[in-house]
Design an enzyme around this catalytic site. Structure first.
Site, short mmCIF file in Angstrom:
data_model
loop_
_atom_site.label_atom_id
_atom_site.label_comp_id
_atom_site.label_asym_id
_atom_site.label_seq_id
_atom_site.Cartn_x
_atom_site.Cartn_y
_atom_site.Cartn_z
N GLU A 196 -21.74 -5.81 -8.99
CA GLU A 196 -20.87 -6.76 -8.30
C GLU A 196 -20.44 -7.91 -9.21
O GLU A 196 -19.30 -8.37 -9.14
CB GLU A 196 -21.56 -7.32 -7.05
CG GLU A 196 -21.74 -6.30 -5.93
CD GLU A 196 -20.42 -5.72 -5.43
OE1 GLU A 196 -19.36 -6.32 -5.68
OE2 GLU A 196 -20.46 -4.67 -4.79
N CYS A 221 -4.78 1.73 0.91
CA CYS A 221 -4.04 0.51 1.25
C CYS A 221 -3.81 -0.30 -0.03
O CYS A 221 -4.20 -1.45 -0.15
CB CYS A 221 -4.82 -0.29 2.29
SG CYS A 221 -3.86 -1.54 3.16
N CYS A 240 0.09 5.16 3.61
CA CYS A 240 -0.22 4.94 5.02
C CYS A 240 -0.47 6.26 5.77
O CYS A 240 -1.21 6.29 6.75
CB CYS A 240 0.90 4.15 5.68
SG CYS A 240 1.12 2.50 4.97
N CYS A 279 -4.08 6.98 5.96
CA CYS A 279 -4.95 5.89 6.40
C CYS A 279 -5.54 6.15 7.78
O CYS A 279 -4.82 6.47 8.73
CB CYS A 279 -4.16 4.59 6.41
SG CYS A 279 -5.17 3.16 6.90
N CYS A 307 -2.27 -0.29 12.69
CA CYS A 307 -1.78 -1.25 11.69
C CYS A 307 -0.46 -1.89 12.13
O CYS A 307 0.55 -1.21 12.29
CB CYS A 307 -1.60 -0.56 10.35
SG CYS A 307 -1.09 -1.69 9.03
#
Length: 364
Positions: free
Chosen positions: A52, A205, A212, A215, A221
Site C-alpha cells: 500500500e 471504470c 461500461c 460493469c 450507474c
DNA sequence: TACTCGTGGTG
DNA sequence: TCACCAAGAGT
C-alpha cells in the site's frame, strides 16, 4: 440505491474478474480452490502495508518489481527495521516520492521495536504511524485484518462519482464521496470489497473509455444512464507547470572517480544522490554567470544537448558542463564515486538521466 | 486549505 | 508531443 445488491454484485464480479497480484497470493489459492470466499488468509499486515505504501500515487505495473525485491530482501518488518536508510533509499530509487521510503523505514522501526512487531489493527492507531494516512489505514484494516473499512483512493472516487453522477468537482466532492462509501459498511467481506472497488476502477471504470458493458453496476450507474460516464469525476483545472533551468557539473578525477553529493534530507528528492549543480531557477543561466558558479577552477566545457525532466509541479531543463580535476577537492559535502559503485547508490531518475547523457557524449 | 512531493504510461 | 493520470501523505 440498494447497497446490499451492489455489494453482492461487486463481490461476485471480483471473484471471477479480480486481479491476481503479488501481494494477493491468497487470492490465487482461493480461486484455484474455487472458494466462495476469497478471503482465506490475509497475506499478513507487513505485505499489505508494504504494497500500500508503494502503491500510493503509483501504478501497479511500476510497483510489482519493487515489491518483489523488497519482500525478497526484507521478508518481514524486523529485517526491514534493521536495514540502513541508505540501503532502503537505494532500493527505492526510481519509484519516486522518496518521503515514502523514509517514513516507511521509520514506521518499520516503531513497529519492530516499540510494538514488538505487531501492526495496530484500528484505523486510528494505524494513522498515528508515519506514512500512513486515512487511505492506507483503511486499506490495512480491511485487507490485512478483514475489519469494516473502505479505502478511498482515486479509483473509488471515480467509481462513486460516476455511480452517483456527482457534479461537484474534486477535491470538494471528497466529503460527499466518503458519505456514499459508508453505505457499503458493513459488508460480509470488507477486505475483498475494498479491493474489488479498486479493481473495478482500474480495469473497467477507467478514467478514459470505461468498459461500461463489462460493469456489474451498469444498471445502477447514474452517469452511464445519461451517457456521460467518461466525463466523471469533474475536476478543477490544474495550474500550469513552470519551466525551470539548472546546470550540472560533471567532475572527473584523474582516477576516473565522479563527484556526487547527497541532497538534503527534506524536500525534493530528499536524501538522494545528485550530480552537483546550480539551483533550478526560472531563468536560464548565462555562460558569464557560470564562470563564477563552477565549483572549482578547471577547464569546464559544455556537453551538447540538454536533459528534460518533469516533476509534479514544474518542468526542468538541465545542461551539463564537464571537467577533469587534478586534485582531490570535494566541496560542500560531495564525495567521489567510481562507476561500479553507482548501482549501490540512491540515484533518482533525474540523476540517472544526467549520467546517461554524459555517457552519450564521452567515453566514461 | 492548498501546496509539495516522482515517475512512467497513455491517448 | 504533451497533458493527463496514478492503491496519498505531510505540512
Amino acid at each position: 440505491m440498494d447497497s446490499e445488491l451492489l455489494i453482492a454484485q461487486l463481490l461476485r464480479w471480483y471473484d471471477s474478474q479480480g486481479r491476481i497480484l503479488p501481494w494477493r497470493e491468497n487470492r490465487e489459492v482461493a480461486r484455484s480452490a474455487k472458494s466462495r470466499s476469497a478471503y482465506l488468509e490475509s497475506p499478513g499486515p507487513y505485505r499489505v502495508w508494504l504494497s500500500e505504501i508503494m502503491l500510493q500515487q503509483t501504478t501497479v505495473a511500476t510497483v510489482i518489481p519493487y515489491y518483489n525485491l523488497f519482500i525478497k530482501k526484507w521478508p518481514n518488518v524486523h529485517t526491514l527495521a534493521r536495514a540502513s536508510l541508505d540501503e532502503v533509499l537505494a532500493c527505492w530509487a526510481g519509484l519516486g516520492y522518496y518521503a515514502r521510503a523514509r517514513n516507511m523505514h521509520r514506521c518499520a522501526k516503531i513497529i519492530s521495536k516499540k510494538l514488538n512487531g505487531k501492526f495496530p489493527e484500528t484505523e486510528m492507531d494505524l494513522m498515528a504511524l508515519p506514512g500512513i494516512g486515512s487511505y492506507t489505514a483503511a486499506a490495512i484494516t480491511a485487507i490485512a485484518f478483514n475489519q469494516p473499512a473502505i479505502a478511498i483512493d482515486a479509483n473509488v472516487e471515480r467509481v462513486l462519482s460516476r455511480l452517483h453522477a456527482i457534479t461537484e468537482p474534486l477535491p470538494k466532492a471528497k466529503k460527499m464521496i466518503s458519505t456514499h462509501a459508508q453505505s457499503f459498511i458493513p459488508n460480509p467481506r470488507p477486505g475483498d470489497f475494498t479491493q474489488a472497488l479498486m479493481d473495478l476502477g482500474a480495469t473497467v471504470c477507467k478514467p478514459r473509455q470505461p468498459s461500461c458493458y463489462n460493469c456489474p453496476w451498469v444498471k445502477s450507474c447514474k452517469a452511464e444512464a445519461i451517457g456521460e460516464a467518461d466525463t466523471f469525476p469533474r475536476k478543477l483545472p490544474k495550474p500550469a507547470r513552470p519551466e525551470r533551468y539548472g546546470v550540472a557539473f560533471w567532475a572527473v578525477r584523474r582516477d576516473g572517480f565522479i563527484l556526487l553529493r547527497r541532497r538534503p534530507e527534506k524536500g525534493l528528492l530528499g536524501g538522494m544522490m545528485e550530480v552537483p549543480g546550480t539551483e533550478w531557477r526560472l531563468e536560464e543561466w548565462s555562460e558569464h554567470e557560470l564562470m563564477e558558479t563552477f565549483p572549482f577552477i578547471a577547464n569546464w566545457s559544455r556537453l551538447p544537448g540538454s536533459i528534460s525532466h518533469s516533476f509534479t509541479h514544474f518542468k526542468l531543463q538541465i545542461i551539463v558542463y564537464i571537467a577533469h580535476i587534478d586534485g582531490r577537492i570535494a566541496r560542500n559535502g560531495g564525495r567521489w564515486y567510481k562507476y561500479s559503485d553507482f548501482q549501490n547508490l540512491a540515484l533518482p531518475t533525474l540523476t540517472n538521466k544526467i549520467i546517461r547523457h554524459v555517457r552519450e557524449y564521452t567515453s566514461y
